[in-house]
Scaffold this motif. Sequence first.
Motif, PDB file in Angstrom:
ATOM      1  N   LYS A  25      49.902  39.755  45.097  1.00  0.00           N
ATOM      2  CA  LYS A  25      49.604  40.721  44.585  1.00  0.00           C
ATOM      3  C   LYS A  25      48.633  39.437  44.497  1.00  0.00           C
ATOM      4  O   LYS A  25      49.109  38.648  43.325  1.00  0.00           O
ATOM      5  CB  LYS A  25      50.198  41.395  43.123  1.00  0.00           C
ATOM      6  CG  LYS A  25      50.655  43.297  44.176  1.00  0.00           C
ATOM      7  CD  LYS A  25      51.444  43.901  43.026  1.00  0.00           C
ATOM      8  CE  LYS A  25      51.635  45.101  43.096  1.00  0.00           C
ATOM      9  NZ  LYS A  25      51.919  45.532  42.071  1.00  0.00           N
ATOM     10  N   ASN A  27      44.356  38.394  41.880  1.00  0.00           N
ATOM     11  CA  ASN A  27      43.386  38.496  41.272  1.00  0.00           C
ATOM     12  C   ASN A  27      42.498  38.432  42.293  1.00  0.00           C
ATOM     13  O   ASN A  27      42.424  37.284  42.228  1.00  0.00           O
ATOM     14  CB  ASN A  27      43.435  38.106  39.919  1.00  0.00           C
ATOM     15  CG  ASN A  27      42.120  38.535  39.437  1.00  0.00           C
ATOM     16  OD1 ASN A  27      41.496  39.155  39.943  1.00  0.00           O
ATOM     17  ND2 ASN A  27      41.890  38.293  38.246  1.00  0.00           N
ATOM     18  N   CYS A  29      39.084  38.337  41.583  1.00  0.00           N
ATOM     19  CA  CYS A  29      38.294  37.872  41.324  1.00  0.00           C
ATOM     20  C   CYS A  29      38.804  35.726  40.101  1.00  0.00           C
ATOM     21  O   CYS A  29      37.654  35.181  39.815  1.00  0.00           O
ATOM     22  CB  CYS A  29      37.677  38.108  39.397  1.00  0.00           C
ATOM     23  SG  CYS A  29      36.474  39.818  39.845  1.00  0.00           S
ATOM     24  N   ASN A  30      39.749  35.633  40.899  1.00  0.00           N
ATOM     25  CA  ASN A  30      40.345  33.878  40.352  1.00  0.00           C
ATOM     26  C   ASN A  30      40.971  33.821  42.527  1.00  0.00           C
ATOM     27  O   ASN A  30      41.933  33.671  42.546  1.00  0.00           O
ATOM     28  CB  ASN A  30      41.662  34.099  39.882  1.00  0.00           C
ATOM     29  CG  ASN A  30      42.606  33.143  39.386  1.00  0.00           C
ATOM     30  OD1 ASN A  30      41.703  32.487  39.932  1.00  0.00           O
ATOM     31  ND2 ASN A  30      43.234  33.179  38.615  1.00  0.00           N
ATOM     32  N   TYR A  56      44.886  42.354  47.073  1.00  0.00           N
ATOM     33  CA  TYR A  56      43.761  41.628  46.712  1.00  0.00           C
ATOM     34  C   TYR A  56      43.001  42.952  45.424  1.00  0.00           C
ATOM     35  O   TYR A  56      41.969  43.880  45.747  1.00  0.00           O
ATOM     36  CB  TYR A  56      42.600  41.565  46.789  1.00  0.00           C
ATOM     37  CG  TYR A  56      42.658  40.778  48.559  1.00  0.00           C
ATOM     38  CD1 TYR A  56      43.337  39.019  47.794  1.00  0.00           C
ATOM     39  CD2 TYR A  56      42.972  40.743  49.685  1.00  0.00           C
ATOM     40  CE1 TYR A  56      43.725  37.827  49.029  1.00  0.00           C
ATOM     41  CE2 TYR A  56      43.848  40.088  50.302  1.00  0.00           C
ATOM     42  CZ  TYR A  56      43.937  38.878  50.151  1.00  0.00           C
ATOM     43  OH  TYR A  56      44.432  37.529  51.002  1.00  0.00           O
ATOM     44  N   GLN A  57      43.464  42.602  43.893  1.00  0.00           N
ATOM     45  CA  GLN A  57      42.959  43.819  43.052  1.00  0.00           C
ATOM     46  C   GLN A  57      41.824  43.132  41.654  1.00  0.00           C
ATOM     47  O   GLN A  57      41.854  42.002  41.853  1.00  0.00           O
ATOM     48  CB  GLN A  57      44.219  43.658  42.087  1.00  0.00           C
ATOM     49  CG  GLN A  57      45.145  43.939  42.570  1.00  0.00           C
ATOM     50  CD  GLN A  57      46.888  44.151  41.961  1.00  0.00           C
ATOM     51  OE1 GLN A  57      47.146  43.295  40.836  1.00  0.00           O
ATOM     52  NE2 GLN A  57      47.245  45.580  41.809  1.00  0.00           N
ATOM     53  N   GLU A  58      41.464  43.491  41.122  1.00  0.00           N
ATOM     54  CA  GLU A  58      40.555  43.305  40.294  1.00  0.00           C
ATOM     55  C   GLU A  58      39.239  42.769  40.941  1.00  0.00           C
ATOM     56  O   GLU A  58      38.465  42.382  40.262  1.00  0.00           O
ATOM     57  CB  GLU A  58      40.764  42.585  38.881  1.00  0.00           C
ATOM     58  CG  GLU A  58      42.169  43.133  38.446  1.00  0.00           C
ATOM     59  CD  GLU A  58      42.523  42.231  37.775  1.00  0.00           C
ATOM     60  OE1 GLU A  58      42.576  41.409  36.772  1.00  0.00           O
ATOM     61  OE2 GLU A  58      43.919  41.984  37.062  1.00  0.00           O
ATOM     62  N   LEU A  59      39.452  43.526  41.995  1.00  0.00           N
ATOM     63  CA  LEU A  59      37.404  42.606  43.067  1.00  0.00           C
ATOM     64  C   LEU A  59      36.559  44.058  41.748  1.00  0.00           C
ATOM     65  O   LEU A  59      36.257  44.853  41.912  1.00  0.00           O
ATOM     66  CB  LEU A  59      37.815  43.146  44.824  1.00  0.00           C
ATOM     67  CG  LEU A  59      38.699  42.542  45.160  1.00  0.00           C
ATOM     68  CD1 LEU A  59      38.677  43.563  46.541  1.00  0.00           C
ATOM     69  CD2 LEU A  59      38.396  40.999  44.914  1.00  0.00           C
ATOM     70  N   ILE A  60      35.959  42.631  42.368  1.00  0.00           N
ATOM     71  CA  ILE A  60      34.633  43.868  41.772  1.00  0.00           C
ATOM     72  C   ILE A  60      33.521  44.694  42.170  1.00  0.00           C
ATOM     73  O   ILE A  60      33.438  44.010  43.987  1.00  0.00           O
ATOM     74  CB  ILE A  60      33.648  42.464  40.728  1.00  0.00           C
ATOM     75  CG1 ILE A  60      33.925  42.237  39.365  1.00  0.00           C
ATOM     76  CG2 ILE A  60      31.879  42.921  39.995  1.00  0.00           C
ATOM     77  CD1 ILE A  60      34.840  42.975  38.816  1.00  0.00           C
ATOM     78  N   ARG A  61      32.645  45.503  43.308  1.00  0.00           N
ATOM     79  CA  ARG A  61      32.051  45.820  43.693  1.00  0.00           C
ATOM     80  C   ARG A  61      31.162  45.354  43.896  1.00  0.00           C
ATOM     81  O   ARG A  61      30.367  45.638  42.885  1.00  0.00           O
ATOM     82  CB  ARG A  61      32.349  47.462  43.247  1.00  0.00           C
ATOM     83  CG  ARG A  61      31.748  48.258  44.657  1.00  0.00           C
ATOM     84  CD  ARG A  61      31.920  49.662  44.339  1.00  0.00           C
ATOM     85  NE  ARG A  61      30.778  50.411  45.350  1.00  0.00           N
ATOM     86  CZ  ARG A  61      30.935  51.627  45.433  1.00  0.00           C
ATOM     87  NH1 ARG A  61      31.613  52.459  44.802  1.00  0.00           N
ATOM     88  NH2 ARG A  61      29.797  51.677  46.622  1.00  0.00           N
ATOM     89  N   ARG A  82      27.472  44.939  34.219  1.00  0.00           N
ATOM     90  CA  ARG A  82      28.755  43.884  34.343  1.00  0.00           C
ATOM     91  C   ARG A  82      28.894  43.473  35.607  1.00  0.00           C
ATOM     92  O   ARG A  82      29.347  42.585  35.973  1.00  0.00           O
ATOM     93  CB  ARG A  82      30.049  45.277  33.492  1.00  0.00           C
ATOM     94  CG  ARG A  82      31.315  43.851  33.699  1.00  0.00           C
ATOM     95  CD  ARG A  82      32.478  44.988  32.454  1.00  0.00           C
ATOM     96  NE  ARG A  82      32.438  45.949  32.966  1.00  0.00           N
ATOM     97  CZ  ARG A  82      32.906  46.678  32.676  1.00  0.00           C
ATOM     98  NH1 ARG A  82      32.311  47.511  31.549  1.00  0.00           N
ATOM     99  NH2 ARG A  82      33.229  48.073  33.402  1.00  0.00           N
ATOM    100  N   SER A  86      28.820  39.367  36.599  1.00  0.00           N
ATOM    101  CA  SER A  86      29.856  39.082  38.003  1.00  0.00           C
ATOM    102  C   SER A  86      30.474  38.031  38.544  1.00  0.00           C
ATOM    103  O   SER A  86      29.196  38.538  39.426  1.00  0.00           O
ATOM    104  CB  SER A  86      31.670  39.733  37.888  1.00  0.00           C
ATOM    105  OG  SER A  86      31.975  39.109  38.847  1.00  0.00           O
TER     106      SER A  86
END
Length: 99
Positions: A25, A27, A29-30, A56-61, A82, A86
């Motif tokens: 897993k 992040n 965005c990192n 891949y988690q916490e991806l910004i659409r 927001r 980003s």
Amino acid sequence: PTGAHQSDLGSRVISDRDDGIPIFKANGCNMADVYDKTLQAANYSRKYSAPSLVLYQELIRRFGHAATDRQHAYLNADVVNRMAESDVVASGIVQAAEQ
């Protein structure tokens, strides 16, 4: 073989699916975490000639599926703002400069 693979890799394998495929897993965005987890998954697959999965988690659409997507119809203004603020690439540059 799941137990053997997990003990060889220690805590790097975050979890196993029922079919024994390890899930790494990251992040989304990192950039450093994405690189690290992708590398770990690739190394696992090479070592064991077996599949692995990177989640891949916490991806910004980023502005919908198409230019015609009207996000304001189903997302509130705070969420849209927001997402617009980003910048994953800028964040990655800052991360690289700090290391």
